[in-house]
Design an enzyme around this catalytic site. Structure first.
Site, short mmCIF file in Angstrom:
data_model
loop_
_atom_site.label_atom_id
_atom_site.label_comp_id
_atom_site.label_asym_id
_atom_site.label_seq_id
_atom_site.Cartn_x
_atom_site.Cartn_y
_atom_site.Cartn_z
N HIS A 51 2.75 61.57 33.59
CA HIS A 51 2.54 60.28 32.93
C HIS A 51 2.75 60.36 31.42
CE1 HIS A 51 0.97 56.25 32.49
NE2 HIS A 51 -0.02 56.65 31.71
N ASP A 94 5.53 61.23 37.26
CA ASP A 94 4.25 60.55 37.02
C ASP A 94 3.52 60.35 38.33
OD1 ASP A 94 2.15 58.91 36.24
OD2 ASP A 94 3.40 57.58 35.01
N SER A 140 1.70 52.58 29.70
CA SER A 140 0.40 52.77 30.32
C SER A 140 -0.48 51.55 30.05
CB SER A 140 -0.24 54.07 29.82
OG SER A 140 -1.36 54.43 30.59
#
Length: 379
Positions: free
Chosen positions: A360, A330, A167
């Site tokens: 995610h 995700d 991320s």
């Protein structure tokens, strides 16, 4: 709107402050101000970091672990004084684990602009008059990586055996490999992107509005006033949490069920609302709204191709063996973004897919699958 139980005092900020237990943190302080990509410079830069294992005499066994938006340096280890939560990748860092600390020297810094010991809005301003607050400057991922390069220099690490992040941490890992290609021996990019997309900026922008609309935001100068924008931060977290998980998981876990004996027709909550309230309350206890704004703006600014002739030219600089992986459920960082990364990085293998119902957050939860990717790169 309630964030924490009425019997509990709502914190102005969940930031680590001077005088709090240090936990496992160590600190590095820069010798000179940090030039910023947006102009100007940031004086008094300090990064909190944690390490596991022992650095080899030739410094060849160092691994850099980069956290996501609301993470920190505590990648491994139990909760305790100075650390309100257990390590966010505890199952991956330690003796015999994927990042085997009998072999590897693992370093996890708290990102510049963060709130768990590094210089950020909640940290003391150099003028001695209180926290930086709303005067804290705009940062980009490149600024944050430049600060981390200073930490690496201080530790005597000229080249990382592996740089890994998911991320927001993956964004910084991309920047490490593009800005300092000679310093990244291998690269693992998880659930991330080469540049923030319009939709990602849109979701983040709503969260920023929620914080800034809180009357206690006070232009970011709330530190020391006794009231912080915890309602706005809680709203931002609720929205973010929905994007972090998948619709099938939320349906399977909560469906349309009410929370215990509450009646949604009479001001009660559904279970899924209680779940979001829980995550909001957890975050306001351990995070700072100012840091949330600074880091979110840095994520929105992420574009590895900016000023470098575009993404293709920028990512062509990456010479490290690279694995790019995405989570099949995700919806925030979809697999198409990881496919783009893999296609544009010369040393990248095919995209790897982490199978998970958790959206995610799968890059944090599916530690067995992520661990296999680490072992593949490290041998």
């Amino acid at each position: 709107m309630s964030i924490v139980p009425a019997t509990e005092r709502v914190p102005v900020t969940g930031a680590w402050r001077e005088g709090d237990p240090p936990g496992r943190r160590q600190w590095w302080t820069a010798d000179s101000p940090l030039p910023l990509e947006a102009g100007g410079e940031l004086p008094g830069v300090r990064l909190a970091f944690e390490t596991w294992g022992r650095l080899a005499p030739d410094a060849s066994n160092a691994v850099l672990v980069l956290h996501a938006l609301t993470g920190d340096s505590h990648a491994a280890g139990p909760a305790g004084p100075g650390h309100p939560s257990p390590g966010w990748w505890d199952e991956l860092v330690g003796p015999g684990r994927a990042l085997d600390t009998d072999r590897w020297f693992v370093v996890a810094p708290n990102v510049l602009g963060g709130c768990q010991g590094s210089t950020g809005p909640a940290a003391p301003h150099p003028d001695g008059r209180g926290a930086w607050g709303g005067a804290f400057p705009f940062l980009t991922q490149r600024d944050q990586v430049a600060a981390e390069a200073g930490l690496a220099d201080a530790l005597g690490i000229a080249r990382w055996a592996l740089v890994v992040g998911g991320s927001m941490g993956g964004m910084r890992a991309v920047e490490w490999a593009v800005s300092y290609p000679e310093r990244a021996g291998a690269l693992l990019l998880l659930a991330t992107t080469a540049a923030a997309s319009a939709e990602q900026i849109a979701w983040a922008g709503i969260q920023l509005h929620a914080i800034r609309a809180d009357p206690h935001w006070q232009g970011g100068t709330y530190h020391g006033t006794g009231r912080g924008p915890v309602v706005g931060l809680g709203l931002a977290r609720r929205l973010a949490q929905v994007t972090y998980r998948s619709e099938p998981e939320l349906t399977a876990r909560f469906g349309r069920s009410p929370q215990d004996a509450e009646d949604p027709w009479r001001s009660g909550r559904y279970q899924v609302e209680s779940y979001l309230d829980h995550h909001a309350a957890k975050l306001v206890r351990r995070f700072d709204a100012g840091s949330y704004v600074v880091l979110t703006e840095a994520m929105n600014a992420h574009d590895a191709g900016r000023g470098r002739g575009g993404l293709r030219a920028a990512l062509a600089r990456v010479g490290a063996p690279t694995l790019v992986a995405g989570v099949d459920s995700d919806r925030l960082y979809p697999l198409a973004q990881q496919r783009e990364l893999a296609a544009l990085i010369p040393g990248a293998d095919r995209v790897r897919v982490v199978h998970s119902p958790y959206g995610h957050d799968g890059f944090l939860i599916e530690t067995e699958q992520v661990g296999l990717l680490m072992r593949e790169l490290l041998g």
